[in-house]
Design a protein around this motif. Structure first.
Motif, PDB file in Angstrom:
ATOM      1  N   ILE A  13       1.005   4.270  -2.606  1.00  0.00           N
ATOM      2  CA  ILE A  13       0.712   5.639  -2.148  1.00  0.00           C
ATOM      3  C   ILE A  13       1.775   6.615  -2.635  1.00  0.00           C
ATOM      4  N   GLU A  73      -3.806  13.473  -2.210  1.00  0.00           N
ATOM      5  CA  GLU A  73      -4.299  12.100  -2.073  1.00  0.00           C
ATOM      6  C   GLU A  73      -3.385  11.280  -1.168  1.00  0.00           C
ATOM      7  N   GLU A  90       0.833  -1.206   0.000  1.00  0.00           N
ATOM      8  CA  GLU A  90       0.000   0.000   0.000  1.00  0.00           C
ATOM      9  C   GLU A  90       0.872   1.263   0.000  1.00  0.00           C
ATOM     10  N   ARG A 116      -4.524   9.297   2.336  1.00  0.00           N
ATOM     11  CA  ARG A 116      -4.361   7.850   2.540  1.00  0.00           C
ATOM     12  C   ARG A 116      -3.467   7.552   3.736  1.00  0.00           C
TER      13      ARG A 116
END
Length: 590
Positions: A75, A82, A71, A86
């Protein structure tokens, strides 16, 4: 007692159980289950609930760490906003307070997210700082440009004021001579127009360059590329000619290169048919200094050598001593050089040879001061259009343009701007009637620099004294004894009589011509008959006195007045009678 081990949490379960009581994972029948025979008495060691919970937490940590790294990698490719959102969601998900039974494992994962958050935040702050710094630099550059434009506008206003003052002074001088021009005949007026102002009718060079033309930095950089390419082609052509010569037959030359502090830089051996550009290439190989940053001067002088000069022409013996001057960034980088021009035009003196060969750069510097042309390359210093532009703005620049001091057209241009350019011209041109006439129209002092042959020319001096009678003082001895010339000078300015020849002071023709003109006669010989008669007649005319009554009439009137008032008429006493009347008698004393 039989049991099976969970392949996920590695905990033992009862053989009859199909679901792990610890992690609720379905029993995997595809794998070989480890069956352990447990003692019937129940003494088989089993894990405590705390150990089972700790093992489940570690397993969760391993799986969640694997997914978390993927992840975070995804990212990193997102935009700032954004990525920020996150990472904040992961912080909230993995916060230790959200996992009370596995806080230690959640803390390790939370620290991973926090470290990435801090890196992202630091990068974001650095970007913001860089953006603010760029905005500040742009604002400062705009302010600097605005200030420079204001200074240039002020300098332009000052130049216009000075030009207006010079024009007003010229008009005043012209007005002083107007009365002299009015006394000239039509033929003399035409001759004066041809000689004194003849340069205005001469066909001049067509200067296509407009001084008000806007020269952009892009045009200067484009011109610089063309100049550098032309210089390279010229050097390559010379090298091709060298290659056709047998180098073994060319004598060698020892080249000593030192810096401005007379410290030795390097010693080189070359051929006499080499050019200076070859020496710069050797210096680059020895010292690692690019040729564009090198300026080579002849040691013991300020003369700079050009890249296309032959070494044999620079030295007649076997040794050539050169001084190396290293150019700074603003002296060889065209962008930095254009910024430094706004400070002073003299940066052209220390610029790299390729920049000094740029025509647009030289024109920019000449707009600040026409004398900047002396620091241009030899080719541009011989350019007639640039020379004419410089002389039109500053005629005294002829002092540095020695190659054009014998050029009649250029000297005329310089003298039209200022008469002080006349002494800078060659001896041949200082005897030219048109050039000296243009200088004379500015100031009488210009005749001091004319040649004796021209000052002995009767036709020229006749025109000169009609412009200013005091020009007679610069004429030859013979012309100062010329009657017609003296008459013309005295009519224009009576003070010119101070400079006439002594034999003309008693000339009866001059005395008759100047009869009644005291301003002229006072400069003549003192004991001349004409001067004495003129002064006596003028005195009699201006100081004549006729009394209204005679002395006898006045005395008779006085006696009548006294008789009417009862006064005894008395005769005037002599001095002895007056003293006797004032002396006291002896009886009065007793």
């Amino acid at each position: 007692m039989s049991a099976w081990e969970c392949v996920k949490c590695q905990m033992d379960n009862d053989a009859s159980a199909e679901i792990c009581e610890w992690c609720e994972t379905t029993r995997d029948r595809g794998d070989a289950a480890r069956l352990s025979a447990l003692p019937d008495d129940g003494d088989l060691p089993q894990r405590t609930p705390e150990e089972a919970e700790e093992a489940a937490a570690k397993l969760w940590q391993a799986e969640r760490r694997h997914d978390l790294l993927q992840e975070l990698q995804a990212i990193d490719a997102l935009r700032d906003d954004e990525r920020h959102r996150r990472l904040r969601a992961l912080q909230l998900e993995l916060h230790p307070d959200k996992h009370p039974r596995r806080q230690q494992q959640a803390q390790a994962l939370f620290l991973l997210v926090q470290e990435r958050w801090e890196e992202s935040d630091t990068a974001r702050r650095r970007r913001r700082h860089a953006e603010r710094a760029a905005a500040t630099a742009a604002r400062q550059e705009a302010e600097l440009k605005k200030r420079q434009e204001a200074e240039e506008a002020q300098a332009e206003r000052f130049r216009r004021q000075e030009a207006a003052k010079r024009e007003a002074e010229a008009q005043r001088q012209e007005q002083k001579r107007c009365h002299a021009r009015g006394t000239l005949s039509q033929e003399d007026r035409e001759k004066l127009r041809r000689q004194v102002r003849g340069a205005q009718n001469v066909e001049m060079l067509d200067v296509s360059e407009d001084e008000r033309e806007v020269i952009t930095p892009e045009a200067v950089e484009k011109e610089q590329l063309c100049v550098e390419e032309a210089r390279r082609q010229r050097e390559d052509k010379i090298r091709e000619e060298q290659s056709a010569t047998d180098q073994n037959t060319v004598p060698s030359i020892w080249i000593n290169v030192s810096d401005v502090q007379h410290q030795e830089v390097c010693q080189l051996i070359g051929k006499r048919n080499w050019i200076v550009a070859d020496v710069k290439d050797l210096v680059e190989g020895s010292e690692g200094l690019p040729p564009s940053r090198q300026r080579l001067l002849l040691r013991g002088g300020e003369q700079e050598v050009e890249d296309t000069d032959f070494l044999g022409a620079l030295s007649s013996d076997e040794n050539l001593n050169l001084t190396l001057v290293i150019c700074s960034e603003k002296q060889y980088e065209i962008q930095e050089f254009l910024k430094s021009i706004h400070t002073t035009w003299r940066v052209l003196q220390f610029a790299a040879p390729a920049i000094r060969a740029n025509r647009l750069v030289v024109r920019l510097c000449m707009r600040k001061n026409p004398r900047a042309l002396q620091f241009a390359s030899p080719e541009l210093r011989k350019d007639r259009k640039l020379v004419k532009t410089a002389l039109k703005r500053d005629g005294s620049a002829l002092e540095i343009l020695t190659a054009f001091q014998d050029d009649r057209l250029m000297v005329l241009t310089a003298v039209q701007q200022t008469w002080r350019a006349l002494p800078l011209a060659s001896l041949r041109l200082r005897g030219d009637p048109e050039i000296v006439g243009v200088a004379l129209s500015h100031d009488l002092e210009a005749l001091r620099h004319a040649t004796p042959e021209l000052l002995a020319d009767r036709e020229f001096m006749l025109v000169a004294v009609r412009v200013d009678g005091l020009a007679l003082q610069h004429g030859s001895e013979a012309l100062r004894g010329d009657r017609d010339l003296v008459l013309a000078a005295a009519k224009q300015n009576p003070k010119a009589m101070v400079y006439i020849a002594p034999q003309l002071r008693l000339d009866p023709v001059l005395q008759a011509a100047f009869k009644g003109n005291v301003e002229i006669l006072k400069h003549m010989q003192f004991d001349t008959e004409q001067r004495v008669q003129t002064e006596q007649s003028m005195f009699d005319e201006n100081n004549a006195f006729t009394p209204l009554f005679t002395y006898e009439q006045i005395m008779s009137k006085l006696q009548q007045t006294q008789s009417a008032r009862g006064y005894r008429s008395q005769q005037p006493k002599t001095r002895a009678q007056a003293e006797a009347s004032r002396r006291p008698d002896a009886e009065d004393i007793a």
